[in-house]
Design an enzyme around this catalytic site. Structure first.
Site, PDB file in Angstrom:
ATOM      1  N   LYS A 107       0.944  -1.247  -0.330  1.00 28.36           N
ATOM      2  CA  LYS A 107       0.100  -0.044   0.100  1.00 28.36           C
ATOM      3  C   LYS A 107       1.005   1.197   0.026  1.00 28.36           C
ATOM      4  O   LYS A 107       2.235   1.163   0.021  1.00 28.36           O
ATOM      5  CB  LYS A 107      -0.887  -0.080   1.257  1.00 28.36           C
ATOM      6  CG  LYS A 107      -1.902  -1.322   1.282  1.00 28.36           C
ATOM      7  CD  LYS A 107      -2.743  -1.215   2.387  1.00 28.36           C
ATOM      8  CE  LYS A 107      -3.433  -2.456   2.805  1.00 28.36           C
ATOM      9  NZ  LYS A 107      -4.438  -2.507   3.996  1.00 28.36           N
TER      10      LYS A 107
ATOM     11  N   TYR B 239     -12.144  -3.195  -2.243  1.00 26.72           N
ATOM     12  CA  TYR B 239     -12.440  -3.499  -1.112  1.00 26.72           C
ATOM     13  C   TYR B 239     -14.053  -3.563  -0.937  1.00 26.72           C
ATOM     14  O   TYR B 239     -14.724  -3.267   0.392  1.00 26.72           O
ATOM     15  CB  TYR B 239     -11.887  -2.180  -0.177  1.00 26.72           C
ATOM     16  CG  TYR B 239     -10.595  -2.355   0.429  1.00 26.72           C
ATOM     17  CD1 TYR B 239     -10.139  -3.531   0.877  1.00 26.72           C
ATOM     18  CD2 TYR B 239      -9.539  -1.442   0.443  1.00 26.72           C
ATOM     19  CE1 TYR B 239      -8.782  -3.759   1.561  1.00 26.72           C
ATOM     20  CE2 TYR B 239      -8.415  -1.511   0.572  1.00 26.72           C
ATOM     21  CZ  TYR B 239      -7.825  -2.587   1.096  1.00 26.72           C
ATOM     22  OH  TYR B 239      -6.385  -2.747   1.640  1.00 26.72           O
TER      23      TYR B 239
ATOM     24  N   PHE C 124     -14.815   2.703   8.546  1.00 26.61           N
ATOM     25  CA  PHE C 124     -13.555   3.229   7.781  1.00 26.61           C
ATOM     26  C   PHE C 124     -13.512   3.053   6.293  1.00 26.61           C
ATOM     27  O   PHE C 124     -12.607   3.061   5.865  1.00 26.61           O
ATOM     28  CB  PHE C 124     -12.682   2.566   8.555  1.00 26.61           C
ATOM     29  CG  PHE C 124     -12.532   0.943   8.513  1.00 26.61           C
ATOM     30  CD1 PHE C 124     -12.127   0.243   7.296  1.00 26.61           C
ATOM     31  CD2 PHE C 124     -13.034   0.158   9.607  1.00 26.61           C
ATOM     32  CE1 PHE C 124     -12.393  -1.264   7.429  1.00 26.61           C
ATOM     33  CE2 PHE C 124     -13.257  -1.539   9.473  1.00 26.61           C
ATOM     34  CZ  PHE C 124     -12.582  -1.825   8.263  1.00 26.61           C
TER      35      PHE C 124
ATOM     36  N   ARG D 282      -0.732 -14.890   4.073  1.00 26.16           N
ATOM     37  CA  ARG D 282      -1.398 -14.200   4.938  1.00 26.16           C
ATOM     38  C   ARG D 282      -0.567 -14.539   6.225  1.00 26.16           C
ATOM     39  O   ARG D 282      -0.621 -13.568   6.931  1.00 26.16           O
ATOM     40  CB  ARG D 282      -2.656 -14.742   5.088  1.00 26.16           C
ATOM     41  CG  ARG D 282      -3.931 -14.588   4.090  1.00 26.16           C
ATOM     42  CD  ARG D 282      -4.469 -13.358   3.975  1.00 26.16           C
ATOM     43  NE  ARG D 282      -5.019 -12.924   5.074  1.00 26.16           N
ATOM     44  CZ  ARG D 282      -5.819 -11.983   5.249  1.00 26.16           C
ATOM     45  NH1 ARG D 282      -5.961 -11.009   4.515  1.00 26.16           N
ATOM     46  NH2 ARG D 282      -6.593 -11.796   6.371  1.00 26.16           N
TER      47      ARG D 282
ATOM     48  N   THR E 299      -4.249  -8.509  10.845  1.00 22.28           N
ATOM     49  CA  THR E 299      -4.688  -7.239  10.251  1.00 22.28           C
ATOM     50  C   THR E 299      -4.243  -5.807  11.161  1.00 22.28           C
ATOM     51  O   THR E 299      -3.701  -4.782  10.663  1.00 22.28           O
ATOM     52  CB  THR E 299      -6.323  -7.062  10.074  1.00 22.28           C
ATOM     53  OG1 THR E 299      -6.751  -8.172   9.589  1.00 22.28           O
ATOM     54  CG2 THR E 299      -6.800  -5.667   9.472  1.00 22.28           C
TER      55      THR E 299
ATOM     56  N   ARG F 232       3.779  -7.183   8.965  1.00 25.02           N
ATOM     57  CA  ARG F 232       2.946  -6.142   9.820  1.00 25.02           C
ATOM     58  C   ARG F 232       3.608  -6.109  11.302  1.00 25.02           C
ATOM     59  O   ARG F 232       3.817  -5.022  11.818  1.00 25.02           O
ATOM     60  CB  ARG F 232       1.612  -6.177   9.925  1.00 25.02           C
ATOM     61  CG  ARG F 232       0.871  -6.150   8.696  1.00 25.02           C
ATOM     62  CD  ARG F 232      -0.754  -6.597   8.582  1.00 25.02           C
ATOM     63  NE  ARG F 232      -1.290  -6.049   7.268  1.00 25.02           N
ATOM     64  CZ  ARG F 232      -2.534  -6.703   6.896  1.00 25.02           C
ATOM     65  NH1 ARG F 232      -2.959  -7.648   7.677  1.00 25.02           N
ATOM     66  NH2 ARG F 232      -3.173  -6.280   5.789  1.00 25.02           N
TER      67      ARG F 232
ATOM     68  N   ASN G  64      -1.211  -0.285   7.709  1.00 27.15           N
ATOM     69  CA  ASN G  64      -0.581  -1.625   7.947  1.00 27.15           C
ATOM     70  C   ASN G  64       0.092  -2.212   6.673  1.00 27.15           C
ATOM     71  O   ASN G  64       0.446  -3.403   6.688  1.00 27.15           O
ATOM     72  CB  ASN G  64      -1.617  -2.765   8.524  1.00 27.15           C
ATOM     73  CG  ASN G  64      -2.628  -2.947   7.704  1.00 27.15           C
ATOM     74  OD1 ASN G  64      -2.678  -2.536   6.315  1.00 27.15           O
ATOM     75  ND2 ASN G  64      -3.660  -3.785   7.919  1.00 27.15           N
TER      76      ASN G  64
ATOM     77  N   HIS H 182      -1.398  -5.565   1.614  1.00 20.56           N
ATOM     78  CA  HIS H 182      -2.697  -6.435   1.338  1.00 20.56           C
ATOM     79  C   HIS H 182      -2.458  -7.708   1.045  1.00 20.56           C
ATOM     80  O   HIS H 182      -1.609  -7.871   0.122  1.00 20.56           O
ATOM     81  CB  HIS H 182      -3.684  -5.640   0.528  1.00 20.56           C
ATOM     82  CG  HIS H 182      -4.622  -6.502  -0.109  1.00 20.56           C
ATOM     83  ND1 HIS H 182      -5.771  -6.709   0.756  1.00 20.56           N
ATOM     84  CD2 HIS H 182      -4.828  -7.234  -0.994  1.00 20.56           C
ATOM     85  CE1 HIS H 182      -6.668  -7.584  -0.013  1.00 20.56           C
ATOM     86  NE2 HIS H 182      -6.137  -8.329  -0.945  1.00 20.56           N
TER      87      HIS H 182
ATOM     88  N   GLU I 103      -9.266 -10.853  -7.245  1.00 22.72           N
ATOM     89  CA  GLU I 103      -8.483  -9.573  -7.094  1.00 22.72           C
ATOM     90  C   GLU I 103      -7.197  -9.655  -7.982  1.00 22.72           C
ATOM     91  O   GLU I 103      -7.219  -8.665  -8.739  1.00 22.72           O
ATOM     92  CB  GLU I 103      -7.841  -9.703  -5.671  1.00 22.72           C
ATOM     93  CG  GLU I 103      -8.638  -9.297  -4.702  1.00 22.72           C
ATOM     94  CD  GLU I 103      -8.236  -9.445  -3.197  1.00 22.72           C
ATOM     95  OE1 GLU I 103      -8.885  -9.148  -2.222  1.00 22.72           O
ATOM     96  OE2 GLU I 103      -7.128  -9.902  -2.988  1.00 22.72           O
TER      97      GLU I 103
HETATM   98  P1  DAT Z   1      -6.842  -7.454   5.838  1.00 19.13           P
HETATM   99  O1  DAT Z   1      -6.142  -6.300   5.168  1.00 19.13           O
HETATM  100  O2  DAT Z   1      -5.717  -8.046   7.023  1.00 19.13           O
HETATM  101  O3  DAT Z   1      -7.273  -8.736   4.864  1.00 19.13           O
HETATM  102  P2  DAT Z   1      -9.494  -6.653   6.279  1.00 19.13           P
HETATM  103  O4  DAT Z   1      -9.678  -7.249   4.764  1.00 19.13           O
HETATM  104  O5  DAT Z   1     -10.316  -7.005   7.385  1.00 19.13           O
HETATM  105  O6  DAT Z   1      -7.826  -7.023   6.511  1.00 19.13           O
HETATM  106  O7  DAT Z   1      -9.462  -4.915   6.147  1.00 19.13           O
HETATM  107  C1  DAT Z   1      -8.742  -4.337   5.066  1.00 19.13           C
HETATM  108  C2  DAT Z   1      -8.153  -3.273   5.581  1.00 19.13           C
HETATM  109  O8  DAT Z   1      -8.842  -2.315   6.098  1.00 19.13           O
HETATM  110  C3  DAT Z   1      -7.049  -3.429   6.532  1.00 19.13           C
HETATM  111  O9  DAT Z   1      -5.799  -4.093   5.933  1.00 19.13           O
HETATM  112  C4  DAT Z   1      -7.112  -2.152   7.355  1.00 19.13           C
HETATM  113  C5  DAT Z   1      -8.360  -1.795   7.232  1.00 19.13           C
HETATM  114  N1  DAT Z   1      -8.961  -1.816   8.441  1.00 19.13           N
HETATM  115  C6  DAT Z   1      -9.608  -3.062   8.816  1.00 19.13           C
HETATM  116  N2  DAT Z   1     -10.049  -3.112   9.979  1.00 19.13           N
HETATM  117  C7  DAT Z   1      -9.939  -1.741  10.466  1.00 19.13           C
HETATM  118  C8  DAT Z   1     -10.462  -0.992  11.533  1.00 19.13           C
HETATM  119  N3  DAT Z   1     -10.884  -1.444  12.604  1.00 19.13           N
HETATM  120  N4  DAT Z   1      -9.882   0.376  11.575  1.00 19.13           N
HETATM  121  C9  DAT Z   1      -9.566   0.884  10.720  1.00 19.13           C
HETATM  122  N5  DAT Z   1      -9.060   0.076   9.574  1.00 19.13           N
HETATM  123  C10 DAT Z   1      -9.392  -1.084   9.362  1.00 19.13           C
HETATM  124 MG    MG Z   2      -8.862  -8.479   3.679  1.00 20.84          MG
END
Ligand code: DAT
Ligand code: MG
Length: 174
Positions: A32, A72, A80, A108, A114, A125, A135, A138, A149
Site C-alpha cells: 500500500k 475493498y 472506515f 497471509r 490485520t 506487519r 498496515n 494487502h 483480485e
Molecule cells: P486484511 O487487510 O488483513 O485482509 P481486512 O480485509 O479486514 O483486513 O481489512 C482491510 C483493510 O482495512 C485492513 O488492511 C486495514 C483496514 N481496516 C480493517 N479493520 C480496520 C479498523 N477496525 N479500523 C481501520 N481500518 C481498518
Molecule cells: Mg482483507
C-alpha cells in the site's frame, strides 16, 4: 547404463514441473502507499522471494478511488471504508501476483494479523507497522478473493508463466 536412465528421468522431472506450474496456486499481494513511501518494497518482496514463492506479475500504480472501492467492496458497510479507499488511492501501490504451493494461506501468515498491534513479531506487519490504518500490505484472504483480485488488478497477458531454476530445489518429495 546410467546415461540411458538419466534422460527419461530428466524428461519425467520436466513433465512434472510443467504439470505443477499449470496447477500452482496464485495470490494477489499489494504494498500500500504507506509501504511504498516508507521504502519497504524490497524488504517485503524479499520475504516472499526468500520463502520460495514465485513472482509472476508486478506493477506500480496509483489506483483511482472507485477502483479502490471495487477492491475493498466487501467492506463497504464498515465505518472506515471511505478513509480506507481514500488512503489506497492516495499514492503508488505495488501490485503483485505470487505463485506457490499454499501461497494464499501462507502469504497471509507472512503478512500477519490485520492490526499490527496484534501481529506476531517476524511477520511483515508485526515487524514493520504499528497501526491498523497503516498496515502497509494487502493479501488475498482465500481462493475466491485471490481469483477476483488478480482479475481486477491484472490483465491475463500481464502475468508471466515460467519455470524458475530454483523450483526443483524448493519442491520435491523423498
Ligand atoms: P486484511 O487487510 O488483513 O485482509 P481486512 O480485509 O479486514 O483486513 O481489512 C482491510 C483493510 O482495512 C485492513 O488492511 C486495514 C483496514 N481496516 C480493517 N479493520 C480496520 C479498523 N477496525 N479500523 C481501520 N481500518 C481498518
Ligand atoms: Mg482483507
Amino acid at each position: 547404463m546410467a546415461g540411458l536412465l538419466a534422460l527419461p528421468a530428466a524428461a519425467y522431472m520436466l513433465q512434472e514441473q510443467e504439470a505443477r506450474a499449470a496447477e500452482m496456486e496464485r495470490t494477489f499481494i499489494a504494498i500500500k502507499p504507506d509501504g511504498v513511501q516508507r521504502g519497504l518494497i524490497s524488504e517485503i518482496l524479499s520475504r516472499f522471494e526468500r520463502k520460495g514463492f514465485k513472482l509472476v506479475g508486478i506493477k506500480i500504480v496509483v489506483p483511482q478511488k472507485d477502483f479502490a472501492q471495487k477492491h475493498y467492496h466487501d467492506l463497504k458497510d464498515r465505518p472506515f471504508f471511505n478513509g480506507l479507499c481514500g488512503f489506497l488511492s492516495s499514492g503508488p501501490v505495488v501490485a503483485m501476483v505470487w505463485e506457490g504451493e499454499g501461497v494464499i494461506k501462507y502469504g497471509r501468515k507472512l503478512i500477519g494479523a490485520t492490526d499490527p498491534q496484534k501481529s506476531e513479531p517476524g511477520t511483515i506487519r508485526g515487524d514493520l507497522a504499528v497501526v491498523v490504518g497503516r498496515n502497509i500490505i494487502h493479501g488475498s484472504d482465500g481462493p475466491e478473493t485471490a481469483k477476483d483480485e488478480i482479475k481486477l488488478w491484472f490483465k491475463p497477458e500481464e502475468l508471466v508463466k515460467y519455470t524458475s531454476n530454483a523450483e526443483k530445489w524448493i519442491y520435491g518429495v523423498n
